[in-house]
Structures are given as C-alpha cells and as structure tokens.
Design a protein around this motif. Structure first.
Motif, short mmCIF file in Angstrom:
data_model
loop_
_atom_site.label_atom_id
_atom_site.label_comp_id
_atom_site.label_asym_id
_atom_site.label_seq_id
_atom_site.Cartn_x
_atom_site.Cartn_y
_atom_site.Cartn_z
N MET A 1 -27.77 -2.17 -31.55
CA MET A 1 -27.18 -1.28 -30.58
C MET A 1 -27.86 0.07 -30.58
O MET A 1 -27.70 0.84 -29.66
N SER A 2 -28.64 0.31 -31.61
CA SER A 2 -29.33 1.61 -31.70
C SER A 2 -30.43 1.74 -30.65
O SER A 2 -30.98 2.81 -30.48
N TYR A 4 -29.85 1.17 -27.38
CA TYR A 4 -29.21 1.46 -26.10
C TYR A 4 -28.63 2.86 -26.06
O TYR A 4 -28.01 3.30 -27.03
N LYS A 5 -28.80 3.53 -24.92
CA LYS A 5 -28.06 4.78 -24.68
C LYS A 5 -26.59 4.42 -24.55
O LYS A 5 -26.25 3.34 -24.07
N PRO A 6 -25.69 5.30 -24.96
CA PRO A 6 -24.26 4.99 -24.82
C PRO A 6 -23.87 4.67 -23.38
O PRO A 6 -22.97 3.87 -23.15
N ALA A 7 -24.54 5.23 -22.40
CA ALA A 7 -24.22 4.96 -21.00
C ALA A 7 -25.18 3.93 -20.39
O ALA A 7 -25.24 3.78 -19.18
N GLU A 20 -21.54 -2.53 -19.27
CA GLU A 20 -21.80 -1.10 -19.16
C GLU A 20 -21.31 -0.28 -20.34
O GLU A 20 -21.70 0.86 -20.48
N ARG A 21 -20.49 -0.83 -21.16
CA ARG A 21 -19.97 -0.07 -22.30
C ARG A 21 -20.62 -0.59 -23.58
O ARG A 21 -20.96 -1.76 -23.69
N THR A 22 -20.75 0.30 -24.54
CA THR A 22 -21.37 -0.06 -25.81
C THR A 22 -20.68 -1.25 -26.45
O THR A 22 -21.34 -2.15 -26.95
N ASP A 23 -19.34 -1.30 -26.41
CA ASP A 23 -18.63 -2.42 -27.03
C ASP A 23 -18.87 -3.73 -26.29
O ASP A 23 -18.96 -4.79 -26.90
N GLN A 81 -35.63 10.37 -25.74
CA GLN A 81 -34.57 11.28 -26.13
C GLN A 81 -35.16 12.56 -26.73
O GLN A 81 -36.34 12.60 -27.09
#
Length: 107
Positions: A1-2, A4-7, A20-23, A81
């Motif tokens: 998951m590292s 991906y951007k949170p959005a 669309e969500r991190t979870d 980033q």
C-alpha cells in the motif's frame, strides 16, 4: 500500500469498477496476494512530465503449477512526492489491453 497515494484509485479490470479508498485497495491486494504463484511484470515504457509519469507494463500471474492464472497490460499514472517517492495516482491494471470502444471514437 506504500505505492499508492491516499487519494489514489485502482481499476482492476475491464468492468471499470474503481477502488478509491486505501482500505478498499488494501482488501483487493490482500485477495491478490493470497493467490498461490508468482507475478511477473515487464515494464514497456515510462514517460516523465514534471512530477507526473505514465507507465505501461505487461503482467502475468503464474500458478505454482506453471499455468497462467491471469494476465493483463496495465496503465498507471504516478506523481512524485515532496520527499522524492513516486506514488500511484491512477492504476488501471488491465487498461492497456482493453479493446477500442465504438463509443470513444474521435473524428
């Protein structure tokens, strides 16, 4: 998951269902990682433009018995980033291999 951007968003296949969500993305990744075998990815190109990049890769998931479980060609947009990392903004896991749609023709 590292990666991906949170959005960020993930579109896993041709159905164009977006995670669309991190979870949501994490849940899909957990299911993918539970499949026995090896994923092979071959990057085709990376086009840089400032803090954005467009990537394309061909990938294959090969089962422990050597049989192809799934394959596709991804299209990914990543953004640099402030700390120097590049993170996924849009990940379309099968986007580069989809057939051309009659509805999307240009004249």
């Amino acid at each position: 998951m590292s990666l991906y951007k949170p959005a960020g968003i993930l579109v896993p296949d041709e159905r164009e269902e977006c995670y669309e969500r991190t979870d949501e993305i994490a849940g899909l990744m957990r299911r993918l990682l539970a499949v026995p075998g090896t994923m092979i990815s071959r990057n085709n190109f990376c086009i840089l433009h400032g803090d954005l990049a467009l990537l394309r890769a061909d990938w294959t998931l090969v089962g422990d018995d050597g049989a192809t479980v799934a394959e596709g060609s991804s299209t990914v947009v990543i953004r640099k980033q402030n700390d120097g990392r590049w993170l996924y903004v849009i990940d379309h896991a099968s986007g580069a291999r989809l057939p051309r749609s009659a509805d999307n023709r240009t004249t």
